[in-house]
Each structure stands twice: as structure tokens, then as C-alpha cells.
Design an enzyme around this catalytic site. Structure first.
Site, mmCIF file in Angstrom:
data_model
loop_
_atom_site.group_PDB
_atom_site.id
_atom_site.type_symbol
_atom_site.label_atom_id
_atom_site.label_comp_id
_atom_site.label_asym_id
_atom_site.label_seq_id
_atom_site.Cartn_x
_atom_site.Cartn_y
_atom_site.Cartn_z
ATOM 1 N N GLY A 54 0.828 -1.215 0.000
ATOM 2 C CA GLY A 54 0.000 0.000 0.000
ATOM 3 C C GLY A 54 0.853 1.251 0.000
ATOM 4 O O GLY A 54 1.280 1.732 -1.049
ATOM 5 N N VAL A 55 1.124 1.791 1.209
ATOM 6 C CA VAL A 55 1.925 3.018 1.318
ATOM 7 C C VAL A 55 3.311 2.708 1.900
ATOM 8 O O VAL A 55 4.337 2.993 1.276
ATOM 9 C CB VAL A 55 1.195 4.069 2.194
ATOM 10 N N GLN A 56 3.351 2.084 3.101
ATOM 11 C CA GLN A 56 4.660 1.752 3.693
ATOM 12 C C GLN A 56 5.346 0.611 2.940
ATOM 13 O O GLN A 56 6.571 0.602 2.807
ATOM 14 C CB GLN A 56 4.496 1.328 5.162
ATOM 15 N N GLU A 112 0.728 30.869 3.363
ATOM 16 C CA GLU A 112 1.873 31.506 4.019
ATOM 17 C C GLU A 112 2.549 30.530 4.991
ATOM 18 O O GLU A 112 3.762 30.543 5.157
ATOM 19 C CB GLU A 112 1.406 32.767 4.763
ATOM 20 N N ASP A 170 -3.780 -1.624 9.200
ATOM 21 C CA ASP A 170 -3.962 -2.218 10.526
ATOM 22 C C ASP A 170 -5.198 -3.127 10.564
ATOM 23 O O ASP A 170 -5.174 -4.181 11.196
ATOM 24 C CB ASP A 170 -4.001 -1.106 11.579
ATOM 25 N N HIS A 217 3.939 -0.254 13.418
ATOM 26 C CA HIS A 217 2.971 0.417 14.293
ATOM 27 C C HIS A 217 2.684 -0.564 15.432
ATOM 28 O O HIS A 217 2.602 -1.772 15.197
ATOM 29 C CB HIS A 217 1.696 0.675 13.473
ATOM 30 N N GLU A 250 -3.757 33.730 4.007
ATOM 31 C CA GLU A 250 -3.442 34.041 5.409
ATOM 32 C C GLU A 250 -3.545 32.819 6.322
ATOM 33 O O GLU A 250 -3.139 32.868 7.468
ATOM 34 C CB GLU A 250 -4.390 35.138 5.940
ATOM 35 N N ASP A 297 1.524 7.913 18.404
ATOM 36 C CA ASP A 297 1.228 8.008 16.975
ATOM 37 C C ASP A 297 -0.261 8.315 16.733
ATOM 38 O O ASP A 297 -0.599 9.195 15.937
ATOM 39 C CB ASP A 297 1.603 6.693 16.294
ATOM 40 N N GLN A 351 -4.237 -6.313 8.856
ATOM 41 C CA GLN A 351 -3.413 -7.200 9.700
ATOM 42 C C GLN A 351 -4.299 -8.104 10.541
ATOM 43 O O GLN A 351 -3.999 -9.278 10.738
ATOM 44 C CB GLN A 351 -2.505 -6.368 10.615
HETATM 45 N N1 LIG Z 1 0.851 5.052 5.700
HETATM 46 C C1 LIG Z 1 1.930 5.441 6.311
HETATM 47 O O1 LIG Z 1 2.611 6.313 5.814
HETATM 48 C C2 LIG Z 1 2.393 4.809 7.612
HETATM 49 C C3 LIG Z 1 3.342 5.480 8.392
HETATM 50 C C4 LIG Z 1 3.881 4.844 9.509
HETATM 51 C C5 LIG Z 1 3.414 3.560 9.841
HETATM 52 N N2 LIG Z 1 2.441 2.956 9.083
HETATM 53 C C6 LIG Z 1 2.005 1.621 9.438
HETATM 54 O O2 LIG Z 1 2.431 0.727 8.424
HETATM 55 C C7 LIG Z 1 1.483 -0.314 8.255
HETATM 56 C C8 LIG Z 1 0.993 -0.316 6.826
HETATM 57 O O3 LIG Z 1 0.262 0.867 6.614
HETATM 58 P P1 LIG Z 1 -0.064 1.466 5.183
HETATM 59 O O4 LIG Z 1 -0.588 2.843 5.396
HETATM 60 O O5 LIG Z 1 1.071 1.230 4.268
HETATM 61 O O6 LIG Z 1 -1.279 0.537 4.820
HETATM 62 P P2 LIG Z 1 -2.194 0.638 3.528
HETATM 63 O O7 LIG Z 1 -1.588 1.483 2.495
HETATM 64 O O8 LIG Z 1 -3.580 0.911 3.964
HETATM 65 O O9 LIG Z 1 -2.000 -0.904 3.152
HETATM 66 C C9 LIG Z 1 -2.793 -1.513 2.388
HETATM 67 C C10 LIG Z 1 -2.195 -2.909 2.200
HETATM 68 O O10 LIG Z 1 -2.895 -3.805 3.063
HETATM 69 C C11 LIG Z 1 -3.514 -4.797 2.220
HETATM 70 N N3 LIG Z 1 -4.758 -5.239 2.837
HETATM 71 C C12 LIG Z 1 -5.739 -4.485 3.378
HETATM 72 N N4 LIG Z 1 -6.722 -5.266 3.853
HETATM 73 C C13 LIG Z 1 -6.337 -6.548 3.612
HETATM 74 C C14 LIG Z 1 -6.905 -7.808 3.899
HETATM 75 N N5 LIG Z 1 -8.090 -7.926 4.501
HETATM 76 N N6 LIG Z 1 -6.224 -8.923 3.528
HETATM 77 C C15 LIG Z 1 -5.027 -8.824 2.907
HETATM 78 N N7 LIG Z 1 -4.445 -7.648 2.613
HETATM 79 C C16 LIG Z 1 -5.086 -6.525 2.965
HETATM 80 C C17 LIG Z 1 -3.726 -4.062 0.888
HETATM 81 O O11 LIG Z 1 -3.909 -4.965 -0.134
HETATM 82 P P3 LIG Z 1 -5.321 -5.105 -0.906
HETATM 83 O O12 LIG Z 1 -5.254 -4.228 -2.091
HETATM 84 O O13 LIG Z 1 -5.318 -6.546 -1.243
HETATM 85 O O14 LIG Z 1 -6.415 -4.707 0.034
HETATM 86 C C18 LIG Z 1 -2.395 -3.319 0.783
HETATM 87 O O15 LIG Z 1 -1.365 -4.168 0.386
HETATM 88 C C19 LIG Z 1 0.384 -0.033 9.273
HETATM 89 O O16 LIG Z 1 0.664 -0.733 10.460
HETATM 90 C C20 LIG Z 1 0.497 1.445 9.501
HETATM 91 O O17 LIG Z 1 -0.035 1.860 10.735
HETATM 92 C C21 LIG Z 1 1.941 3.557 7.982
#
Ligand SMILES: NC(=O)c1ccc[n+]([C@@H]2O[C@H](COP(=O)([O-])OP(=O)(O)OC[C@H]3O[C@@H](n4cnc5c(N)ncnc54)[C@H](OP(=O)(O)O)[C@@H]3O)[C@@H](O)[C@H]2O)c1
Length: 351
Positions: free
Chosen positions: A39-41, A249, A101, A125, A245, A209, A104
């Protein structure tokens, strides 16, 4: 380990100077790193690891093709470096659990069933572990459970790596089965591109967090911006004036000065009129929002915030609902004014 004085409180941090990449490579030389989730991380950490010379595989469900395809676009190959989640856990020795989360919680039975003795289960996390009564994520006793939490979006994890700056991360050990949990956590922290690592616990990480993102970093920030913008509009100011404003800025000028040298330096480099007013009003705002922060922290600790997150993010129509909420923000006068203001920046006009 360097001892750093943070405003009178001495803390121990690990920087990439005393813990160079070569040391991380030595510690991780026999590990197979599996990043679950793209996804993102996931992409940020996986691509940094790969560019740092660590062999990485991705575990991602294929049924939702968007992230699977994104991994392919980034150079991961099905059956070679890209696998369904179950297969990636089987192949890995360090399992970077980077699903959302709520994801997970949903995927835990699959992950748990495929963990092997001595594996390291890694989180970014503390959510799943600390709120185990809600998530049911309880790791077996024969694995290490570690955390490295980058203090920024996955996008910044990647962008900072590419520009050579690195991102700060916290690290923690929840369970040390092998006796090597801490060195594995630190090595992975350096390997994903952290500039420095500071110690925490899973509990402290998740409490701070969840408070931070609901508070100053995102929720409070958007709320106070809207309050000021609305006030200026009600009192007859134009959208461009109200936006400049309130937001422009700040993001284009003042917050950059804070990032460079601190709030006092930003104050020192503003007009004497602005300084006087800001110093006088800072206390009033602090007093007004302090009770809201108290309420927020208490709700985080009680698990009410995580309960809402798990409920909302597990709903099948979560993404559509989210898009609708973001669309409302995007289409509000304030943020439409923002788009117009951004388009007027000289660098954007030249495009
Ligand atoms: N986002 C951030 O910048 C950030 C920053 C610091 C820490 N974190 C932590 O890093 C971890 C990942 O966060 P993220 O923001 O990267 O998550 P995210 O972008 O929401 O991750 C989505 C990922 O989870 C999968 N997923 C979701 N539901 C699922 C399910 N039921 N079964 C299997 N796969 C599933 C998605 O695949 P599908 O397409 O198959 O759903 C995708 O690969 C979390 O613990 C978050 O708290 C994130």
C-alpha cells in the site's frame, strides 16, 4: 549508540554513523526479507531495502489487483519476488507486516499459521499487538516481535531515501525469542533507510502516533485551518485572502523556517507586529485545545480510537466511503481556493 540531550533529557539514539549499512548487511546476511502489503509503507520500505542491496520478496493478495500490479510496475516479478501472502510468509525469515492495521487483523490467521520458529515478525505500528483484545494478533512464543516505525508517510520514506536524507524511526522489541531481536530490529531500521532510530515500546509508539495524527499532524491542523478560514470568510474577506493568510503563508514560508531552526527562530524572523501578537495569543490557543488533547489521549488509551478504525476500515465499502469524504474536502470552497492558489505559484505557472 549516541547519547543525545533533548532539551535536558538525555536519550540514546542510533544513527547510520555508528550503525552503518555494512553492519546491517552482516547481521541480516542469512535472512530472507518478506514485505507483506504493497500500500503506502510496503513500497517505500521494500524498494529502499532492494536498493540497499537486500533481497526482498513481496506478499500481496492478487484478488485485489491494484497493489499487485503496482508491485509488478515497480519491478517485482510474480513467482520470483512477488507472491500471495501465505507463500511469502513461508519463504521469509523476517516478515514485515505492512498491511493496513485492519488488514493485519483480517490476515492474521494466515500469517500466524505460516510463521516458523525463529522468524522475526516486524511491525511499523504498535496497533495490532497493543490492542490484541480487539485485533486477536497474539504471536506465537517462538518468534521475535519487533517494530520500526518511520515517523512519516511511506512516500517520505522513499522520497527521503532517494534524496539521500533518510527518515527518523522509532524502534522497539516486544518479544525476544532468538536473543537477537534488538540487533535484527536495528539492522532492519537502517536497511529501510532510517537516518536515525530512537527507542520506544509498542505501547508508547501507538499511543503517541494515534494522538499525533489525530492531533497536530492532521486532525487538529485541518480543524484550526478551517476555523480561521471560515472566520475570515464570514467577516468579508475573499477566498484568496483567507487561504493565503491561513494555509499558503504557513506551508510556503513559515513552517519551512520552523523546520530549519525552530519556532523561536521563525518568530525572530517575522515582523515585530507578528511576533508580539503570536506570543500573546499562543497561550490562549494552548489553553483552548488542551482539554481536547486530554480527551483524545484518554480515548486512544481506552482503545476507543482503534475500535473505530477497525470497524470503519474493515467495512467492504471503506474505500468508496473514504473517497466520498475526501471528495467533500476537495470540493469545499477552501480547498478549491487552495488549488487555485497553488496553480498561481510561479513554478506551477511556468509548466
Ligand atoms: N501510511 C503510512 O505512511 C504509515 C506510516 C507509519 C506507519 N504505518 C504503518 O504501516 C502499516 C501499513 O500501513 P499502510 O498505510 O502502508 O497501509 P495501507 O496502504 O492501507 O495498506 C494496504 C495494504 O494492506 C492490504 N490489505 C488491506 N486489507 C487486507 C486484507 N483484509 N487482507 C489482505 N491484505 C489486505 C492491501 O492490499 P489489498 O489491495 O489486497 O487490500 C495493501 O497491500 C500499518 O501498520 C500502519 O499503521 C503507515
Amino acid at each position: 549508540m549516541a547519547k543525545i540531550d533533548f532539551g535536558g533529557v538525555v536519550e540514546e539514539v542510533i544513527t547510520s554513523d555508528e550503525f552503518p549499512l555494512s553492519k546491517a548487511k552482516e547481521i541480516l546476511k542469512n535472512e530472507k526479507i518478506a514485505v507483506l502489503g504493497y500500500g503506502v509503507q510496503g513500497p517505500g520500505q521494500a524498494m529502499n531495502l532492494r536498493d540497499n542491496g537486500f533481497p526482498v520478496i513481496i506478499g500481496q493478495r492478487k484478488e485485489e489487483p491494484a497493489y499487485w500490479n503496482k508491485a509488478i510496475k515497480d519491478g517485482f516479478e510474480p513467482e520470483k519476488t512477488l507472491f500471495p501472502i501465505e507463500e511469502a510468509v513461508k519463504r521469509g525469515t523476517m516478515i514485515l507486516y505492512l498491511l493496513s492495521d485492519a488488514g493485519q487483523m483480517a490476515a492474521w490467521p494466515t500469517v500466524k499459521a505460516n510463521l516458523k520458529e525463529g522468524d522475526a515478525l516486524y511491525f511499523s505500528h504498535g496497533f495490532s499487538i497493543v490492542y490484541k483484545d480487539q485485533t486477536k494478533v497474539v504471536p506465537p512464543k517462538n518468534v521475535d516481535v519487533i517494530l520500526v516505525a518511520p515517523k512519516g508517510s511511506g512516500r517520505s520514506v522513499r522520497a527521503n531515501f532517494l534524496d539521500g536524507s533518510g527518515i527518523n524511526s522509532s524502534y522497539a522489541v516486544f518479544q525476544d525469542y532468538t536473543g537477537r531481536a534488538k540487533e535484527r530490529a536495528l539492522a532492519l531500521g537502517i536497511a529501510i533507510g532510517s537516518g536515525y532510530l530512537f527507542p520506544t515500546t509498542f505501547e508508547k509508539e501507538v499511543h503517541s502516533d494515534l494522538t499525533g495524527e489525530r492531533g497536530v499532524l492532521m486532525g487538529c491542523l485541518a480543524g484550526v485551518m478551517e476555523a480561521q478560514y471560515d472566520l475570515l470568510r464570514r467577516r468579508g474577506h475573499s477566498p484568496s485572502e483567507a487561504f493565503n493568510e491561513t494555509v499558503e503563508e504557513l506551508t510556503q514560508s513559515l513552517i519551512r523556517l520552523v523546520a530549519e531552526n525552530g519556532m523561536d527562530w521563525m518568530y525572530a524572523n517575522c515582523s515585530t507586529t507578528a511576533q508580539r501578537g503570536a506570543l500573546d495569543w499562543k497561550g490562549k490557543f494552548k489553553e483552548a485545545v488542551s482539554p481536547v488533547f486530554e480527551e483524545l489521549y484518554d480515548r486512544v488509551v481506552r482503545g476507543e480510537e482503534t475500535r473505530i478504525v477497525l470497524e470503519a476500515n474493515s467495512a467492504p465499502d471503506y474505500r468508496e466511503r473514504l473517497e466520498k469524504e475526501l471528495d467533500e474536502m476537495r470540493n469545499s470552497e477552501m480547498w478549491k481556493a487552495g488549488a487555485a492558489v497553488r496553480a498561481l505559484r510561479p513554478e506551477n505557472r511556468q509548466k
